[in-house]
Motif scaffolding. Structure first.
Motif, short mmCIF file in Angstrom:
data_model
loop_
_atom_site.label_atom_id
_atom_site.label_comp_id
_atom_site.label_asym_id
_atom_site.label_seq_id
_atom_site.Cartn_x
_atom_site.Cartn_y
_atom_site.Cartn_z
N ALA A 297 0.85 -1.19 0.00
CA ALA A 297 0.00 0.00 0.00
C ALA A 297 0.88 1.24 0.00
O ALA A 297 1.78 1.38 0.85
N ILE B 112 -3.20 0.90 6.92
CA ILE B 112 -3.66 1.59 5.71
C ILE B 112 -3.85 3.07 5.99
O ILE B 112 -3.48 3.94 5.18
N ALA C 31 -4.60 -8.03 0.53
CA ALA C 31 -5.49 -7.25 -0.34
C ALA C 31 -6.93 -7.47 0.09
O ALA C 31 -7.48 -8.56 -0.10
N LEU D 59 -2.77 0.02 -4.26
CA LEU D 59 -2.44 -1.31 -3.76
C LEU D 59 -1.71 -2.07 -4.87
O LEU D 59 -2.32 -2.43 -5.88
#
Length: 306
Positions: free
Chosen positions: A169, A229, A243, A257
């Motif tokens: 990320a 994140i 993911a 991503l």
């Protein structure tokens, strides 16, 4: 010795404190101590050692703690199932998992299950790691544990449900954002946001990086994937995470991503003490989650006919 003595002893080992257990049980510290002393008289050895910061089990205490966790877990599980049978459909299912797993893996299944069994209560107990979830399961405090699957655990059945590919990320403006895929070499000297300590996911990432000869910098750490994140979006570094669909789309316009195809997928799924003896309501919930995740669990049991 009595079952109450064993329960209190197990609680003392878990909490590492007589006073904490006294508060939990709403009794005096002396009463807690008496339970432990009765066991020590029975076995003829000291079971706990007192230290400035609390108590720890002795060698004999560790042996008894392991036996108690297994034995009382089975008794509690049986009593829970008996109570479930006596109430019919109006029972409960006890689940332990990480703080963000319900949103990522179970939200649709919870709605579906509640529609089918409106009188059944779902009791969620959040833990900080799969290891903690397994401890709760082994102690009989829950029926199901949703974990990231790792090494086999004694006395526990693990059922894979979903494989999660890994991604890196990054922010949309990061130099790596235009890459179609990320290789281990791309992470050399990268500033990575560390996943939870002692978690299966962190161990897998660190093992893979170590075998690749890569030494990134972990200067920020988090307790869950969602926080990793968020910190990535705030520009604090990169995050190697599974993911998950919730991170894609209009809700995260500045996030990218990037696939990590060389890193073996992380597997998430159910852990139970024994699938064959799992209560019908718990089995129905496990199957519902598996169906929504897109993979079949063990054959379903109909709670109305079991």
């Amino acid at each position: 010795m009595t079952i109450d003595d064993l329960r209190v002893f197990a609680a003392v080992c878990r909490a590492g404190s007589l006073s904490a257990v006294a508060r939990e049980l709403n009794c005096t510290q002396s009463a807690v101590s008496q339970h432990v002393k009765r066991l020590e008289r029975e076995v003829g050895l000291a079971l706990i050692e007192r230290h400035p910061r609390g108590v720890v089990p002795t060698t004999a205490g560790s042996l008894l703690r392991t036996a108690v966790a297994t034995g009382l877990g089975g008794i509690d599980h049986a009593l829970h199932r008996i109570a479930e049978l006596s109430r019919g459909e109006g029972g409960s299912v006890r689940i332990t998992t990480g703080a963000t797993s319900i949103r990522h893996f179970m939200s649709a299944a919870v709605v579906d299950f509640r529609r089918r069994f409106p009188r059944v209560s779902l009791e969620f107990q959040t833990e900080v790691s799969s290891r903690s979830c397994l401890e709760s399961l082994n102690a009989g405090r829950v029926d199901l544990a949703w974990i990231t699957l790792g090494a086999p655990a004694r006395g526990i059945d693990q059922q894979p449900v979903v494989d999660l590919p890994w991604v890196l990320a990054v922010t949309a403006g990061d130099p790596l954002a235009a890459r179609a895929r990320i290789s281990p070499a791309d992470l050399q000297d990268a500033r990575l946001i560390g996943l939870p300590q002692n978690s299966v996911s962190r161990s897998q990432v660190e093992s893979w990086l170590g075998k690749s000869g890569i030494r990134p910098v972990f200067d920020t750490s988090v307790a869950d994937w969602d926080t990793a994140i968020l910190l990535t979006e705030l520009g604090l570094g990169h995050a190697v995470v599974p993911a998950l669909p919730q991170w894609q789309g209009p809700g995260h316009p500045g996030l990218r991503l990037l696939p990590l195809p060389d890193l073996p997928a992380l597997t998430a799924g159910w852990a139970v003490r024994d699938w064959e003896n799992l209560g019908p309501l718990a089995r129905a919930f496990a199957d519902t989650v598996a169906a929504h995740c897109g993979r079949e669990a063990p054959p379903a049991v109909d709670p109305e006919t079991a």
